[in-house]
Design a protein around this motif. Structure first.
Motif, PDB file in Angstrom:
ATOM      1  N   GLU A 425      50.200  65.329 -43.623  1.00 23.80           N
ATOM      2  CA  GLU A 425      49.354  65.910 -44.663  1.00 23.80           C
ATOM      3  C   GLU A 425      50.165  66.656 -45.707  1.00 23.80           C
ATOM      4  O   GLU A 425      49.834  66.644 -46.898  1.00 23.80           O
ATOM      5  N   ARG A 428      51.324  64.229 -48.468  1.00 23.16           N
ATOM      6  CA  ARG A 428      50.382  63.370 -49.198  1.00 23.16           C
ATOM      7  C   ARG A 428      50.288  63.700 -50.677  1.00 23.16           C
ATOM      8  O   ARG A 428      50.164  62.768 -51.508  1.00 23.16           O
ATOM      9  N   PRO A 429      50.352  64.973 -51.088  1.00 21.13           N
ATOM     10  CA  PRO A 429      50.355  65.235 -52.536  1.00 21.13           C
ATOM     11  C   PRO A 429      51.550  64.612 -53.249  1.00 21.13           C
ATOM     12  O   PRO A 429      51.469  64.299 -54.443  1.00 21.13           O
ATOM     13  N   TYR A 430      52.653  64.420 -52.545  1.00 23.82           N
ATOM     14  CA  TYR A 430      53.855  63.818 -53.128  1.00 23.82           C
ATOM     15  C   TYR A 430      53.805  62.290 -53.081  1.00 23.82           C
ATOM     16  O   TYR A 430      54.670  61.631 -53.655  1.00 23.82           O
ATOM     17  N   GLY A 433      48.456  60.835 -52.766  1.00 24.57           N
ATOM     18  CA  GLY A 433      47.275  60.821 -51.900  1.00 24.57           C
ATOM     19  C   GLY A 433      47.300  59.757 -50.837  1.00 24.57           C
ATOM     20  O   GLY A 433      46.366  59.667 -50.013  1.00 24.57           O
TER      21      GLY A 433
END
Length: 440
Positions: A425, A428-430, A433
């Motif tokens: 998690e 995921r922003p990197y 998504g």
């Protein structure tokens, strides 16, 4: 580099330290005796030079007095004496440089002295575990991995995103070509580590040169002892070395400087490729990405005063551990024994991440406090709080962490039985998504 004055006053302590470093008692005692003899010879020669210089100055004044008294014979004898002394001094200064270099060369290959609380031992089997994290995650994830967890190179090749054969065509063994989402995942890991260390841990990001002079490699202890582990490229009439770790340029940023006390500690971090020849590692970790000639690493470097370095060592280790905690990667932290510790370290913590495919913990970070060992080689000092004197800084370095090994750990710990890899998690922003890497 060790302080020759300390060696002079503590020869038995140095011999004991070398034995702890896996030297034989005979070799340790011989080395200490040689150092003491070299130091005594150098000091005796310097004393003789100083005495001759003083006599030259005195004789020069006496010449003037003899000439004023019109004692030509005395003046001529004094002139002859001064001429002889000048010749001795010229040759003696060259000899002094030779003696200085011989002593410096001998000191340059001596390892640092371990701290008292470092466990005595011969190799990694004598390292002492101090804590663990995430054992419950190992059991929790086992069911979705299948009966036998795969190693990272099996996962990567099945995904079609990790290619060792084409890398070998390009560069030979111990290189890897990553592509697609695995390449992006490695980039994401490096960016995530940098953001954490700069945003949460107070490190300043630096983008240093990847090629450095011999003086920089000497300053952090890679030269002269570990020259065969390095890659070099010609540079005019000299050469430049490819950095084996960003510790080299980051630490040498303060080379030959006197730092204001109020500026300490300095905390720096960098994400760079690193280059190592892996001399002496034939047959070790030949498959996969564990031991490469080229790899990415986020480095942590601290420059402190002498009183703060041990506390900074604990802090740095916790900063590296935080990365693995955020990624929910099981790990254990061990303190290295005297026989397994690096050349320039006084104490080292290794952080070993759990790799299900190997059913073992493997090193992903090494955090060391070096005391003033590197500072003496770099001639880096700081002003006392009262501003009256200068002291050598203390230096620390650590991996925050090795990016390629973090990629391995994510792949193996987040693997699924169908061959896909779930993305942690925190990453995921990197990854725009994306939640899972699958074969396309």
């Amino acid at each position: 580099m060790l302080d020759i004055r300390w060696i002079r006053e503590n020869p038995e302590a140095l011999a004991d330290a070398l034995v702890k470093r896996s030297w034989s008692e005979t070799d340790a005692e011989a080395m200490v005796a040689e150092l003491i003899a070299d130091d005594e010879a150098r000091r005796a020669h310097v004393s003789e030079l100083q005495a001759r210089q003083e006599r030259r100055n005195a004789a020069s004044k006496e010449i003037g007095k003899a000439m004023a008294a019109r004692d030509a014979a005395l003046a001529e004898r004094l002139k002859a004496e001064v001429s002889e002394i000048k010749s001795f001094i010229q040759n003696g200064e060259a000899r002094e440089r030779e003696l200085d270099k011989a002593l410096e060369d001998a000191l340059a290959v001596l390892p640092n002295v371990p701290l008292e609380d470092v466990p005595f031992g011969k190799d990694e089997s004598d390292n002492v575990e101090v804590r663990r994290f995430g054992e419950e995650l190992i059991a929790k994830r086992q069911p979705r991995m299948g009966n036998k967890p795969k190693e990272h190179f099996e996962i990567g090749e099945q995904l079609g995103m990790m290619d060792f054969e084409r890398a070998a065509k390009l560069s030979g063994s111990r290189f890897t070509v990553l592509s697609g989402q695995l390449a992006r995942l490695e980039r994401a890991l490096g960016q995530f580590m940098l953001d954490t260390h700069t945003g949460e841990h107070g490190y300043t990001e630096v983008q240093p040169p990847l090629l450095v002079r011999d003086e920089a490699l000497y300053g952090t202890g890679q030269l002269p002892k570990f020259e065969e582990d390095l890659f070099f490229t010609p540079h005019g009439e000299s050469r430049l070395g490819l950095i084996p770790t960003a510790e080299v340029p980051l630490t040498n940023l303060v080379r030959e400087e006197i730092l204001p006390h109020e500026k300490l500690p300095l905390r720096m971090t960098a994400l760079t490729p690193c280059f190592r020849s892996e001399a002496g590692s034939a047959g070790r970790d030949t498959r996969g990405m564990l031991r490469q000639h080229q790899f990415y690493k986020v480095e942590l470097v601290s420059i402190t005063d002498q009183e703060s370095s041990l506390a900074e060592h604990e802090r740095m280790t916790e900063c590296a551990e935080t990365i693995l905690k955020k990624l929910e990667l099981p790990f254990r932290t061990v303190v290295l024994c005297t026989g397994d510790m690096g050349f320039g370290a006084r104490k080292t913590y290794d952080i070993e991440v759990w790799l299900p495919g190997q059913n073992a913990y493997r090193e992903i970070s090494s955090c060391s406090v070096c005391g003033d060992f590197q500072a003496r080689r770099m001639n880096t000092r700081y002003k006392d709080k009262d501003g009256k004197g200068n002291q050598f800084v203390h230096t620390l370095n650590g991996s925050g962490t090795a990016v390629g090994r973090a990629l391995i750990a994510v792949m193996e710990n987040y693997q699924n039985a169908d061959g896909s890899v779930t993305i942690p998690e925190a990453l995921r922003p990197y990854m725009g998504g994306l939640e899972k890497i699958e074969r396309q």
